[in-house]
Design a protein around this motif. Structure first.
Motif, PDB file in Angstrom:
ATOM      1  N   SER A 102       1.099  -1.465  -0.286  1.00 11.70           N
ATOM      2  CA  SER A 102      -0.126   0.164   0.034  1.00 11.70           C
ATOM      3  C   SER A 102       0.918   1.040   0.472  1.00 11.70           C
ATOM      4  O   SER A 102       0.374   2.141  -0.608  1.00 11.70           O
ATOM      5  CB  SER A 102      -1.438  -0.098   1.023  1.00 11.70           C
ATOM      6  OG  SER A 102      -0.374  -0.169   2.222  1.00 11.70           O
ATOM      7  N   TRP A 142     -15.694  -7.400  -0.941  1.00  7.52           N
ATOM      8  CA  TRP A 142     -14.502  -7.989  -1.270  1.00  7.52           C
ATOM      9  C   TRP A 142     -15.203  -9.848  -1.444  1.00  7.52           C
ATOM     10  O   TRP A 142     -14.688 -10.094  -2.708  1.00  7.52           O
ATOM     11  CB  TRP A 142     -13.169  -7.787  -1.853  1.00  7.52           C
ATOM     12  CG  TRP A 142     -12.303  -6.578  -1.768  1.00  7.52           C
ATOM     13  CD1 TRP A 142     -12.774  -5.439  -0.986  1.00  7.52           C
ATOM     14  CD2 TRP A 142     -12.090  -6.743  -3.001  1.00  7.52           C
ATOM     15  NE1 TRP A 142     -12.779  -4.382  -1.973  1.00  7.52           N
ATOM     16  CE2 TRP A 142     -11.435  -5.302  -2.504  1.00  7.52           C
ATOM     17  CE3 TRP A 142     -11.192  -7.204  -3.763  1.00  7.52           C
ATOM     18  CZ2 TRP A 142     -10.369  -4.512  -3.785  1.00  7.52           C
ATOM     19  CZ3 TRP A 142     -10.535  -6.723  -4.394  1.00  7.52           C
ATOM     20  CH2 TRP A 142     -10.221  -5.780  -4.798  1.00  7.52           C
ATOM     21  N   ALA A 175      -3.216 -13.694  -0.470  1.00 12.66           N
ATOM     22  CA  ALA A 175      -3.254 -12.668  -1.211  1.00 12.66           C
ATOM     23  C   ALA A 175      -4.973 -11.791  -0.999  1.00 12.66           C
ATOM     24  O   ALA A 175      -4.591 -10.863  -1.478  1.00 12.66           O
ATOM     25  CB  ALA A 175      -3.372 -13.440  -2.864  1.00 12.66           C
ATOM     26  N   SER A 176      -5.761 -12.641  -1.459  1.00  9.46           N
ATOM     27  CA  SER A 176      -6.845 -12.049  -1.194  1.00  9.46           C
ATOM     28  C   SER A 176      -7.225 -11.380  -0.424  1.00  9.46           C
ATOM     29  O   SER A 176      -7.546  -9.813  -0.128  1.00  9.46           O
ATOM     30  CB  SER A 176      -8.375 -13.177  -0.977  1.00  9.46           C
ATOM     31  OG  SER A 176      -8.136 -14.136  -2.090  1.00  9.46           O
ATOM     32  N   THR A 179      -4.837  -8.434  -0.043  1.00  9.41           N
ATOM     33  CA  THR A 179      -5.391  -7.501  -1.805  1.00  9.41           C
ATOM     34  C   THR A 179      -6.533  -6.171  -0.255  1.00  9.41           C
ATOM     35  O   THR A 179      -6.464  -4.800  -1.106  1.00  9.41           O
ATOM     36  CB  THR A 179      -5.977  -8.571  -2.454  1.00  9.41           C
ATOM     37  OG1 THR A 179      -5.148  -8.977  -3.339  1.00  9.41           O
ATOM     38  CG2 THR A 179      -6.963  -7.181  -3.719  1.00  9.41           C
ATOM     39  N   TRP A 183      -5.865  -2.434  -0.526  1.00 11.09           N
ATOM     40  CA  TRP A 183      -7.149  -1.462  -1.080  1.00 11.09           C
ATOM     41  C   TRP A 183      -7.723  -0.821   0.132  1.00 11.09           C
ATOM     42  O   TRP A 183      -7.465   0.927  -0.360  1.00 11.09           O
ATOM     43  CB  TRP A 183      -8.342  -2.528  -1.247  1.00 11.09           C
ATOM     44  CG  TRP A 183     -10.015  -1.262  -1.990  1.00 11.09           C
ATOM     45  CD1 TRP A 183      -9.726  -1.540  -3.160  1.00 11.09           C
ATOM     46  CD2 TRP A 183     -10.897  -1.777  -1.706  1.00 11.09           C
ATOM     47  NE1 TRP A 183     -11.075  -0.187  -3.768  1.00 11.09           N
ATOM     48  CE2 TRP A 183     -11.604  -0.698  -2.317  1.00 11.09           C
ATOM     49  CE3 TRP A 183     -11.476  -1.752   0.069  1.00 11.09           C
ATOM     50  CZ2 TRP A 183     -12.742   0.215  -1.884  1.00 11.09           C
ATOM     51  CZ3 TRP A 183     -12.636  -0.982   0.087  1.00 11.09           C
ATOM     52  CH2 TRP A 183     -13.201  -0.223  -1.034  1.00 11.09           C
TER      53      TRP A 183
END
Lengths: 314, 361
Positions: A102, A142, A175-176, A179, A183
């Motif tokens: 990030s 998500w 990874a999810s 993410t 975000w």
């Protein structure tokens, strides 16, 4: 007698007030803070004291009347518990990845936002939006609309490209989660770096230009060193918050599959509220708090040197 | 070493109507010359300098350095060095790194850089501070580092944007002399921007006076002082400022109250009034029987070498402020009324009352 009373009490009163005043003044300052202080003690310190007490006991809610003192046994278990170690490693990896990615994205976006273009205000607002969404909502959003293997947008796009659908949350749980965290936290990093960019003297950039530096050299040799305290600050604050990630994990993976995404807060939650092992969970909590205090005090010291250097520069 | 030429160079900012910051500037700076751009704020002097640096776009006309058209050349390919008002030192680099940055970017070997930096540091008396960061330096030292950063590059032109405005008065006078000496020693063409006319007069070989984006006059300090081309230059150059009054004129001359200043017939032909300019030192105290006008003294400034009398006089039916230089050993008292005459009629400047242009006399 009555006529004499006023002149006597006249000079006496101010003297009395003077003697009382430092104390009174101190209380005038403390008083408005007291409710907050009492509230803080009730909701954080008293539970912590109980937690410490529980941590010396064997106490499982599933077996009533089993509560008894065990000394340091719970603590010994913490350090031999391989699940704890795994959770710790997951925690470190998750936080480090999310903060690093990030920050890199945030720097990129901040550099883009630092120039004038029509619609800049709208773009900036849109970019900040993810930071304003509740983590629980972000996780749910998500998991379903974006990553769902059947109706998620990402899989829809993949299908358009002719690729087979991917069950992201189950096949790439880490990874999810990262993410979603990236975000949410990129806007925060972007804002801090943007503030840094806007505080940079234009004349310094022009001096670099005249000195013969191209855009990339200027960024690397002049802007990045200038941004260093801001980047440190962003990394620090981001890490402090991300260490406590719970909501997103709870919503998306429940710490799984297996223990793939179980970090410390989630592991603690499992031990206390799914395993009902109050004693063991308390010991885990105490160790975690001690560790956090250790890391945080080092981090805070760093934070203050950051402020000190910016002050000196100003 | 190079000659700099502005050929009808303009800078306009888009808008309705467009804002013109520099209007058709036509100016040539000779090789090795020290040219000062001076003017009040908003006159376009800094914009003109930034156009030469390549930091500001030239919207029409051309700029050449050493005969090469650089109008659309990026700053780094112009072979210039600039000293900024805020010095613009790189805060995270040491003094030596600051000075050597441009050389490093050119890929110069480390030993050569160190050599040149040391040499410049010696020239500027900065040797002791080479390892310090800018924040550990005083204002004067920072200013010298900024100079040093320009010197080490050995550019063909130095550009300086009010480099002394952040220094205190005493240091400014000292640094002023140092910069002028350094420039004549290096012999590098220099364009220097300032709003301070004393700085302009003391440093420049020639001084270009700008006002409202337009060049008013460019000449040696002496000529600017003795033959200002219009009322603005006359009032801007010189401290205290020139006394300027618009008064009636007839065949005998211009009338400053009771005082008649002879005016050549052809100079003021067809004019009923004329703007008269007299510097404080061209006026003097006179006796009761000599030509002059009465002045009520309001303030006496004693500066040691000089004394200036500020007062009010009735000139052309209006109360006017007048400044007169007098002998500091015998100044008039405040409240006194004195008689003022002109020391030398040759030192009286005449300007057109409407256009403000100098009348040839």
């Amino acid at each position: 007698m009555a006529t004499l009373a006023p002149p006597v009490s006249g000079p006496a009163m101010p003297a009395a007030r003077q003697a009382a005043s430092p104390r009174r003044e101190a209380w005038q300052r403390r008083l408005p803070l007291t409710p907050a202080l009492i509230f803080m003690i009730i909701v954080t310190q008293i539970p912590f004291v109980f937690t410490v007490i529980f941590s010396f006991q064997s106490w499982n809610l599933v077996r009533p009347h089993s509560q008894h003192w065990v000394g340091l046994e719970n603590y010994a278990n913490v350090f031999t518990d391989s699940a704890f170690r795994d959770a710790l490693l997951t925690e470190i990896g998750m936080t480090a990845l999310a903060v690093a990615i990030s920050m890199v994205l945030g720097i990129g976006l901040a550099v883009l936002l630092d120039r004038r273009f029509p619609g800049r205000g709208v773009v900036r607002t849109l970019l900040i939006a993810p930071f304003l969404i509740m983590p629980t909502v972000a996780g749910l959003l998500w998991k379903t609309t974006m990553l769902d293997p059947v109706y998620g947008i990402v899989n829809y796009l993949l299908r358009l490209c002719g690729a087979a659908p991917v069950d992201f949350v189950n096949q790439h749980p880490m990874a999810s989660i990262v993410t979603v965290l990236v975000w949410q936290w990129t806007p925060f990093m972007m804002l801090i770096v943007l503030a840094g960019l806007q505080s940079q003297s234009n004349e310094v950039l022009e001096a670099a230009k005249v000195d013969g530096a191209g855009a990339w050299t200027t960024f690397r040799a002049i802007t990045v060193p200038h941004l260093r305290p801001y980047i440190e600050l962003g990394v620090l604050l981001g890490a402090i918050y991300l260490v406590n990630t719970f909501d997103v994990i709870y919503m998306m993976t429940q710490g799984g599959p297996g223990t793939a995404t179980t970090n410390l807060p989630y592991y603690l939650y499992q031990r206390a509220f799914l395993g009902f092992d109050v004693g063991q969970a308390s010991a885990l909590g105490v160790v975690t708090v001690a560790g956090t205090i250790l890391v945080a005090s080092v981090a805070l010291r760093m934070l203050f040197t950051v402020f000190a250097t910016t002050e000196r520069r100003a | 070493m190079a000659e700099v030429r502005y050929a009808e160079a303009s800078r306009a900012y888009p808008g309705t109507p467009p804002v013109v910051a520099v209007d058709s500037l036509e100016l040539t700076v000779a090789d090795g010359e020290f040219l000062v751009l001076v003017g009040p704020s908003g006159s376009g002097k800094t914009t003109a300098l930034r156009m030469l640096a390549g930091l500001e776009e030239v919207t029409s006309g051309h700029i050449t350095i050493g005969g090469r058209d650089v109008t659309h050349v990026p700053p780094r390919d112009r072979d210039i060095a600039m000293v900024f008002q805020s010095y613009a030192l790189y805060p995270h680099m040491t003094v030596a790194q600051n000075m050597g940055f441009a050389l490093k970017l050119r890929g110069m070997p480390k030993e050569t850089i160190a050599e040149r930096v040391t040499e410049a540091a010696r020239l500027l008396d900065l040797e002791k501070y080479l390892d310090r960061k800018p924040k550990a330096l005083s204002g004067g030292q920072r200013q010298r580092v900024a100079m040093g950063r320009a010197i080490v590059r050995e550019p063909s032109v130095f550009l300086m944007d009010e480099p002394l405005s952040n220094l205190d008065a005493k240091l400014r006078v000292e640094t002023r002399a140092n910069i002028a000496a350094l420039q004549s020693r290096l012999g590098t063409t220099t364009v220097y921007v300032t709003h301070d006319q004393v700085e302009a007069m003391t440093m420049g070989h020639r001084v270009a006076v700008l006002k409202d984006a337009v060049l008013q006059q460019c000449d040696t300090p002496r000529t600017l002082y003795e033959r200002p081309t219009n009322v603005f230059v006359a009032g801007f150059i010189g401290s205290p400022a020139m006394n300027l009054y618009t008064v009636p004129v007839d065949e005998h001359g211009a009338r400053l109250g009771d005082l008649v200043v002879p005016v050549r017939r052809d100079a003021a032909a067809g004019l009923a009034t004329v703007t008269v300019g007299v510097r404080p030192e061209a006026l003097c105290l006179v006796g009761a029987d000599e030509d002059g006008f009465k002045l009520a003294v309001e303030l006496v400034e004693e500066l040691g070498a000089d004394a200036y009398v500020h007062g009010r006089a009735r000139l052309a039916d209006e109360e006017q402020r007048v400044v007169v230089r007098v002998d500091p050993r015998d100044p008039p008292a405040i409240g006194q009324t004195v008689r003022i005459g002109v020391r030398d009629h040759g030192e009286v400047h005449l300007f057109h009352p409407d256009s403000g242009e100098r009348l040839h006399s």
